[in-house]
Design an enzyme around this catalytic site. Structure first.
Site, PDB file in Angstrom:
ATOM      1  N   LYS A  54     -29.623  20.550  66.023  1.00  0.00           N
ATOM      2  CA  LYS A  54     -30.226  19.262  66.390  1.00  0.00           C
ATOM      3  C   LYS A  54     -29.658  18.785  67.729  1.00  0.00           C
ATOM      4  CE  LYS A  54     -31.110  18.195  61.552  1.00  0.00           C
ATOM      5  NZ  LYS A  54     -30.675  17.566  60.294  1.00  0.00           N
ATOM      6  N   GLN A  98     -26.206  13.510  58.167  1.00  0.00           N
ATOM      7  CA  GLN A  98     -26.635  14.753  57.519  1.00  0.00           C
ATOM      8  C   GLN A  98     -26.401  14.687  56.017  1.00  0.00           C
ATOM      9  OE1 GLN A  98     -28.302  17.149  59.090  1.00  0.00           O
ATOM     10  NE2 GLN A  98     -28.431  18.531  57.350  1.00  0.00           N
ATOM     11  N   ASP A 121     -34.757   9.661  60.234  1.00  0.00           N
ATOM     12  CA  ASP A 121     -34.981  10.499  59.048  1.00  0.00           C
ATOM     13  C   ASP A 121     -36.093   9.922  58.167  1.00  0.00           C
ATOM     14  OD1 ASP A 121     -33.495  12.870  58.639  1.00  0.00           O
ATOM     15  OD2 ASP A 121     -31.651  11.724  58.311  1.00  0.00           O
TER      16      ASP A 121
END
Ligand code: GUN
Length: 292
Positions: A54, A98, A121
């Site tokens: 990422k 994460q 997200d």
């Protein structure tokens, strides 16, 4: 059976990333450099790889990025403080913590602490609600958004199709169901899970079968209707002494036996995986545009 169409996530992701690079340059010219912060708590090897890609992709697109790696013993309060600082930081438009965090962390509390305008997200309740309401100002979770983009690009029709999703997670299964049932996609959707009765029979109804359970090669050939489209979201590490890394990656679908029955299928790796990162970059641009 004829060979299926292989849905090439690497190629589609590369095209999405090209668009992102151009939009990042346009925003940067207006004085807004898109910025993403990625937070990793603990040492999970797969999570480290994902976080690394990422951040690397941000660099390739001209985004500003910040990688925050915290020890596994980080407390809930310490992690909340990191999130608060990122919420207040004008150089950061997107915040991603994460998943999964270590067991002592209350993940939902962390997600709720993220400013929903920076929740790239799409996990914050405000964004979950916006997805259900089909309000495009919200953020759509990256993996299901990537699956939809991959199907759209391949010209796969979803309207009126029977879609079966195996897995009810907040990261993939539930948002995927909302996307497929939306007025844009118009599929008829079933969410199956570990307690579903006769899972193979449910799957055999599917014109579009999405596997998102994290069980290596669980979906067998006789679970799949001939001509179905199969989207494999699983990325499982299987021990393999013949590989330098000591493992190989496999999906939730027994690819070799299932592929000959399908009209289209995603490979693992190189299917859904690259799309997730591409959609994260798109979401970060959306955040940068909306926050200004
Ligand atoms: N872990 C696996 N997929 C994801 C994702 O899309 N976002 C986050 N934050 N964690 C994940």
């Amino acid at each position: 059976m004829t060979s299926p169409r292989i849905l090439d996530g690497k190629a589609v992701a590369a095209a999405v990333l090209d668009e992102c690079r151009a939009e990042a340059a346009a925003l940067t010219a207006k004085g807004i450099v898109p910025g993403l912060a990625v937070v990793l708590v603990g040492e999970d090897p797969a999570s480290k790889v994902y976080v690394g890609s990422k951040v690397r992709t941000c660099g390739e697109l001209g985004f500003h990025s910040r990688k925050i790696e915290l020890p596994a013993a980080t407390t809930q309060e310490q992690l909340l403080e990191v999130v608060r600082q990122l919420n207040a930081d004008p150089a950061i438009h997107g915040i991603l913590v994460q998943s999964p965090p270590p067991a002592h962390i209350d993940e939902q509390a962390i997600i709720r602490a993220i400013d929903p305008r920076k929740d790239v997200d799409g996990f914050h309740p405000e964004n979950v609600a916006k997805l259900a309401l089909e309000d495009a100002t919200g953020f759509v979770p990256c993996t299901p958004a990537g699956c939809i983009k991959l199907m759209e690009t391949a010209g796969i029709a979803t309207s009126g199709a029977e879609a079966v999703i195996i897995g009810r997670s907040m990261i993939v299964g539930k948002p995927m169901a909302l996307l497929l049932v939306s007025k844009k996609a118009n599929a008829t959707v079933t969410i199956a899970h570990s307690r579903s009765k006769d899972l193979p029979a449910i799957c055999r109804r599917a014109d579009i079968l999405v596997a998102a359970v994290g069980r290596p090669e669980m979906v067998k050939a006789d679970w799949v209707k001939p001509g179905a489209v199969v989207i494999d979201v699983g990325i499982n590490r299987i021990a393999d002494a013949s590989k330098k890394s000591g493992y190989r990656l496999t999906g939730d679908v027994a690819y070799d036996e299932v592929a000959p029955r399908c009209s289209a299928i995603t490979p693992v790796p190189g299917g859904v995986g690259p799309m997730t990162i591409a959609m994260l970059m798109k979401n970060t641009l959306q955040a940068a545009r909306q926050l200004g």
